[in-house]
Design an enzyme around this catalytic site. Sequence first.
Site, PDB file in Angstrom:
ATOM      1  CB  SER A   9      -0.949  -0.005   1.199  1.00  0.00           C
ATOM      2  OG  SER A   9      -0.237  -0.177   2.402  1.00  0.00           O
ATOM      3  CD  GLU A  11       1.109   7.747   5.050  1.00  0.00           C
ATOM      4  OE1 GLU A  11       0.980   6.642   5.624  1.00  0.00           O
ATOM      5  OE2 GLU A  11       1.580   8.752   5.615  1.00  0.00           O
ATOM      6  CG  ASP A 102       1.595  14.487  16.709  1.00  0.00           C
ATOM      7  OD1 ASP A 102       1.529  13.811  17.755  1.00  0.00           O
ATOM      8  OD2 ASP A 102       2.158  14.098  15.673  1.00  0.00           O
ATOM      9  CG  PHE A 210      10.016  13.470   9.500  1.00  0.00           C
ATOM     10  CD1 PHE A 210       9.029  14.310   9.994  1.00  0.00           C
ATOM     11  CD2 PHE A 210       9.634  12.254   8.957  1.00  0.00           C
ATOM     12  CE1 PHE A 210       7.697  13.945   9.949  1.00  0.00           C
ATOM     13  CE2 PHE A 210       8.306  11.872   8.909  1.00  0.00           C
ATOM     14  CZ  PHE A 210       7.334  12.724   9.404  1.00  0.00           C
ATOM     15  CG  HIS A 260       1.567   1.926   4.543  1.00  0.00           C
ATOM     16  ND1 HIS A 260       0.361   2.072   3.880  1.00  0.00           N
ATOM     17  CD2 HIS A 260       1.881   3.177   4.996  1.00  0.00           C
ATOM     18  CE1 HIS A 260      -0.040   3.331   3.941  1.00  0.00           C
ATOM     19  NE2 HIS A 260       0.868   4.031   4.615  1.00  0.00           N
TER      20      HIS A 260
END
Length: 279
Positions: A9, A11, A102, A210, A260
């Site tokens: 999959s 994103e 968040d 990140f 994913h």
Amino acid sequence: MTGHPQKLSFEFFPTRTPEGRAKQVTTRKQLRQFAPGFFSCTSGAGGSTKDGTLQTITDILNEGTPAAPHLPCVGQTPQEIVELLDTYKALGVRHIVALRGDIPSGVGAGMTGLRYANELVELIKHTYGSHFHIEIAAYPEYHPQARSAEDDINNFVRKAKAGADSAITQYFYNADAYFRFVDDVQGRGVDIPIVPGIMPIASFSKLARFSDTCGAEIPRWLRLKLQSYADDTAAIKALALDVVTEMCERLLREGAPGLHFYTLNQAGLVSTICQRLGY
Ligand code: FAD
């Protein structure tokens, strides 16, 4: 097409411009060759990218691929969440990535509504029964705000038992952490599929920034080696492709139920990895 029983999959995040939207159509076309189980689209906490997410999800469905909107619950009332879910249901969505999101710093105090993702899973289950396949987030290296590893695992188990159908992990570069996490939660009676989230590496400095905030560790040897390449992006990409592909091979070989990919709206690196994996 693919010799793998495990599904992929991919994103995306919502784009702001017509050009971005058009580019994303091309990116998805390239990735469709890997016969994905679904494409997902992120959404900003507090509904900040709601329109963009809705647009992207509509595009994906119109292209004929199952679409999974991410739904962060903080900063929204249960009524707002149910309205959005009704909209998704009417569009033909059957798959939701249920998240807390968040809270921007300084905003948390006095906030009402849902506080944790397990409450969102309960709300979806209670309101829609089994209409939506509910996906939740997992953190093999533990969530950055977790009080302890044990506490985080217990919170995950509570969230899974609230009615989740499967989970996607935060990205990691340490497969042992993933296998340990899966063992730990299975030992507590949770046997939903836990799909590794895979982040290809295009630029070291961005990834390092990140990773600090989301609690994913770049192993020391990899960090130092990538750092030593400085601005040599070709060298960074070559090493990173080898490392990430080898990790994916091991994950699939040792039982991961699928992969994913965090595409960052780019098909290049992800496609190379999927091709190398034999998809
Ligand atoms: P939770 O499961 O609620 O956990 C959050 C923290 O609270 C953890 O430390 C946990 O241990 C603790 N906790 C959980 N339940 C309880 C409880 N009942 N009582 C006390 N403590 C508890 N963010 C976005 O804004 N938009 C996105 O589209 C998005 N997509 C994501 C996709 C994936 C696959 C992943 C892994 C993350 C994504 N995120 C997204 C980031 C995510 O929203 C943040 O990591 C957020 O901080 C936690 O979300 P969660 O759903 O895991 O929260």
